[in-house]
Design an enzyme around this catalytic site. Structure first.
Site, PDB file in Angstrom:
ATOM      1  N   LYS A   1       1.680  -6.963   6.984  1.00 20.64           N
ATOM      2  CA  LYS A   1       2.956  -6.720   6.302  1.00 20.64           C
ATOM      3  C   LYS A   1       2.848  -7.188   4.856  1.00 20.64           C
ATOM      4  O   LYS A   1       2.396  -8.297   4.583  1.00 20.64           O
ATOM      5  CB  LYS A   1       4.115  -7.427   7.024  1.00 20.64           C
ATOM      6  CG  LYS A   1       5.446  -7.148   6.343  1.00 20.64           C
ATOM      7  CD  LYS A   1       6.637  -7.484   7.221  1.00 20.64           C
ATOM      8  CE  LYS A   1       7.964  -7.267   6.520  1.00 20.64           C
ATOM      9  NZ  LYS A   1       8.209  -5.884   6.100  1.00 20.64           N
TER      10      LYS A   1
ATOM     11  N   HIS B   1       6.061 -11.177  11.717  1.00 18.93           N
ATOM     12  CA  HIS B   1       5.547  -9.808  11.592  1.00 18.93           C
ATOM     13  C   HIS B   1       4.022  -9.801  11.633  1.00 18.93           C
ATOM     14  O   HIS B   1       3.383 -10.840  11.466  1.00 18.93           O
ATOM     15  CB  HIS B   1       6.027  -9.178  10.276  1.00 18.93           C
ATOM     16  CG  HIS B   1       7.459  -8.736  10.295  1.00 18.93           C
ATOM     17  ND1 HIS B   1       8.502  -9.564   9.955  1.00 18.93           N
ATOM     18  CD2 HIS B   1       8.022  -7.535  10.633  1.00 18.93           C
ATOM     19  CE1 HIS B   1       9.648  -8.902  10.075  1.00 18.93           C
ATOM     20  NE2 HIS B   1       9.390  -7.674  10.489  1.00 18.93           N
TER      21      HIS B   1
HETATM   22  P1  NAD Z   1       1.824   1.299   6.506  1.00 22.65           P
HETATM   23  O1  NAD Z   1       1.040   0.543   5.493  1.00 22.65           O
HETATM   24  O2  NAD Z   1       1.280   1.440   7.886  1.00 22.65           O
HETATM   25  O3  NAD Z   1       2.128   2.781   5.970  1.00 22.65           O
HETATM   26  C1  NAD Z   1       2.497   3.069   4.639  1.00 22.65           C
HETATM   27  C2  NAD Z   1       1.973   4.472   4.312  1.00 22.65           C
HETATM   28  O4  NAD Z   1       2.449   4.857   3.015  1.00 22.65           O
HETATM   29  C3  NAD Z   1       0.436   4.537   4.256  1.00 22.65           C
HETATM   30  O5  NAD Z   1      -0.019   5.602   5.076  1.00 22.65           O
HETATM   31  C4  NAD Z   1       0.141   4.770   2.779  1.00 22.65           C
HETATM   32  O6  NAD Z   1      -1.045   5.570   2.573  1.00 22.65           O
HETATM   33  C5  NAD Z   1       1.381   5.519   2.342  1.00 22.65           C
HETATM   34  N1  NAD Z   1       1.626   5.488   0.893  1.00 22.65           N
HETATM   35  C6  NAD Z   1       1.355   4.477   0.028  1.00 22.65           C
HETATM   36  N2  NAD Z   1       1.730   4.828  -1.219  1.00 22.65           N
HETATM   37  C7  NAD Z   1       2.242   6.086  -1.138  1.00 22.65           C
HETATM   38  C8  NAD Z   1       2.795   6.985  -2.075  1.00 22.65           C
HETATM   39  N3  NAD Z   1       2.937   6.650  -3.360  1.00 22.65           N
HETATM   40  N4  NAD Z   1       3.244   8.188  -1.619  1.00 22.65           N
HETATM   41  C9  NAD Z   1       3.135   8.517  -0.318  1.00 22.65           C
HETATM   42  N5  NAD Z   1       2.616   7.703   0.628  1.00 22.65           N
HETATM   43  C10 NAD Z   1       2.182   6.500   0.219  1.00 22.65           C
HETATM   44  O7  NAD Z   1       3.258   0.595   6.540  1.00 22.65           O
HETATM   45  P2  NAD Z   1       4.362   0.694   7.691  1.00 22.65           P
HETATM   46  O8  NAD Z   1       4.183  -0.429   8.639  1.00 22.65           O
HETATM   47  O9  NAD Z   1       4.427   2.098   8.193  1.00 22.65           O
HETATM   48  O10 NAD Z   1       5.673   0.345   6.834  1.00 22.65           O
HETATM   49  C11 NAD Z   1       6.040   1.143   5.721  1.00 22.65           C
HETATM   50  C12 NAD Z   1       7.257   0.524   5.047  1.00 22.65           C
HETATM   51  O11 NAD Z   1       8.378   0.606   5.927  1.00 22.65           O
HETATM   52  C13 NAD Z   1       7.111  -0.967   4.697  1.00 22.65           C
HETATM   53  O12 NAD Z   1       7.792  -1.220   3.487  1.00 22.65           O
HETATM   54  C14 NAD Z   1       7.787  -1.650   5.865  1.00 22.65           C
HETATM   55  O13 NAD Z   1       8.251  -2.940   5.537  1.00 22.65           O
HETATM   56  C15 NAD Z   1       8.915  -0.701   6.095  1.00 22.65           C
HETATM   57  N6  NAD Z   1       9.533  -0.748   7.438  1.00 22.65           N
HETATM   58  C16 NAD Z   1      10.840  -0.496   7.476  1.00 22.65           C
HETATM   59  C17 NAD Z   1      11.485  -0.451   8.693  1.00 22.65           C
HETATM   60  C18 NAD Z   1      12.961  -0.129   8.720  1.00 22.65           C
HETATM   61  O14 NAD Z   1      13.548  -0.035   9.832  1.00 22.65           O
HETATM   62  N7  NAD Z   1      13.606   0.095   7.580  1.00 22.65           N
HETATM   63  C19 NAD Z   1      10.775  -0.676   9.882  1.00 22.65           C
HETATM   64  C20 NAD Z   1       9.410  -0.925   9.800  1.00 22.65           C
HETATM   65  C21 NAD Z   1       8.783  -0.943   8.566  1.00 22.65           C
END
Ligand code: NAD
Length: 257
Positions: free
Chosen positions: A147, A143
């Site tokens: 991450k 990744h």
């Molecule tokens: P990222 O860091 O780009 O985005 C996360 C966002 O959440 C940020 O904009 C941050 O400001 C916001 N945030 C943080 N705390 C918050 C809160 N308390 N309330 C509201 N917003 C808040 O991360 P990403 O790459 O978009 O990934 C997000 C999550 O999704 C991670 O846990 C990642 O592992 C997961 N993910 C899951 C899948 C899936 O298919 N299930 C796929 C990709 C990523």
């Protein structure tokens, strides 16, 4: 028309979901929730507090952090809205909260919303049914450098699939390998190796090693669109579902009915 409240809207996944929603006339983006400020050019109501936007019958899509996942779950349950939960690296308590909330509202929870991973898991199950137990399993996941959680939620899901396929409730995980093993690799152990770097979206390889032959099963997510499409399918499912905790398999099974 299903009204969507998007939690983690400023993040990579949030932006991918927004982009995919642009081609989904049956879904309307009602509000964006994020700690980060509203980007220029975004005219949708925006704030930090999910509860301020969610009403009964809405669907909350959440890709944020563990804290965002818990906040979204509480707010969705309080308002009577369905939930699509995608954050990984959740504590046992947070996973328990999602189960608790699913008694009141429908929840789709998946560590990986891509359809390709569903196919990979089906291929894995088919391979495990044929291969002798003595085949060693190692999982390598790659990744991007930012991450937060290691190993990935998907790697842990695959490890659980391997254990279940072999009739074991809890996988015996070995994270990375260093130093002298002292003895032969224990049979039944599942090695997990997390690689971090660059902007790699998501890559999972399952290696199944026997005496004289190896099998390799691999899924590569080249774009977050793969996850976003699955999350939107889950949102459509949740909008019609009764309370319960569902998986992506449930979503896809309902689509093909
Ligand atoms: P990222 O860091 O780009 O985005 C996360 C966002 O959440 C940020 O904009 C941050 O400001 C916001 N945030 C943080 N705390 C918050 C809160 N308390 N309330 C509201 N917003 C808040 O991360 P990403 O790459 O978009 O990934 C997000 C999550 O999704 C991670 O846990 C990642 O592992 C997961 N993910 C899951 C899948 C899936 O298919 N299930 C796929 C990709 C990523």
């Amino acid at each position: 028309m299903t009204e969507i409240v998007l939690v983690g809207a400023a993040g990579r996944m949030g932006r991918a979901v927004m982009e995919a929603m642009g081609e989904s006339p049956d879904l309307r983006l009602k509000a964006c929730v994020d700690r980060a400020p509203q980007p220029g050019g975004n005219a949708v109501p925006w704030g930090e507090d999910a509860a301020a936007f969610i009403a009964r019958g809405d669907v909350v899509i959440e890709f944020g952090t563990a804290a965002a996942a818990e906040g979204a779950a509480r707010a969705a349950a309080a308002a009577g809205a369905g939930l699509v939960s995608g954050s990984t690296g959740l504590s046992t308590a947070a996973e328990a909260l999602l189960r608790e909330v699913s008694a009141r509202v429908p929840v789709v929870r998946s560590a990986n919303f891509s359809i390709g991973i569903l196919a990979l898991r089906a291929a894995l199950n088919a391979a495990l049914a044929i291969l002798p137990e003595g085949f060693d399993v190692e999982i390598i996941e790659r990744h991007h450098r930012t991450k937060q959680d290691s190993p990935s939620g998907t790697a842990l899901l695959l490890a659980t699939d391997v254990a279940r396929g072999r009739g074991v409730a809890t996988p015996a995980l070995k994270h990375g390998r260093q130093g002298s093993a002292g003895a032969a690799r224990p049979s039944g152990e599942i090695g997990i190796h997390a690689v971090r770097g660059g902007d790699w979206v998501g890559d999972h390889t399952l290696l199944l090693g026997g005496m004289g032959e190896w099998l390799e099963l691999r899924h590569v997510a080249q774009s977050r669109r793969a996850f976003a499409e699955g999350a939107l399918a889950a949102a459509r499912f949740v909008a019609r579902a009764v309370p319960g905790l569902y998986t992506l398999e449930d979503v896809m099974a309902a689509r093909s009915r």
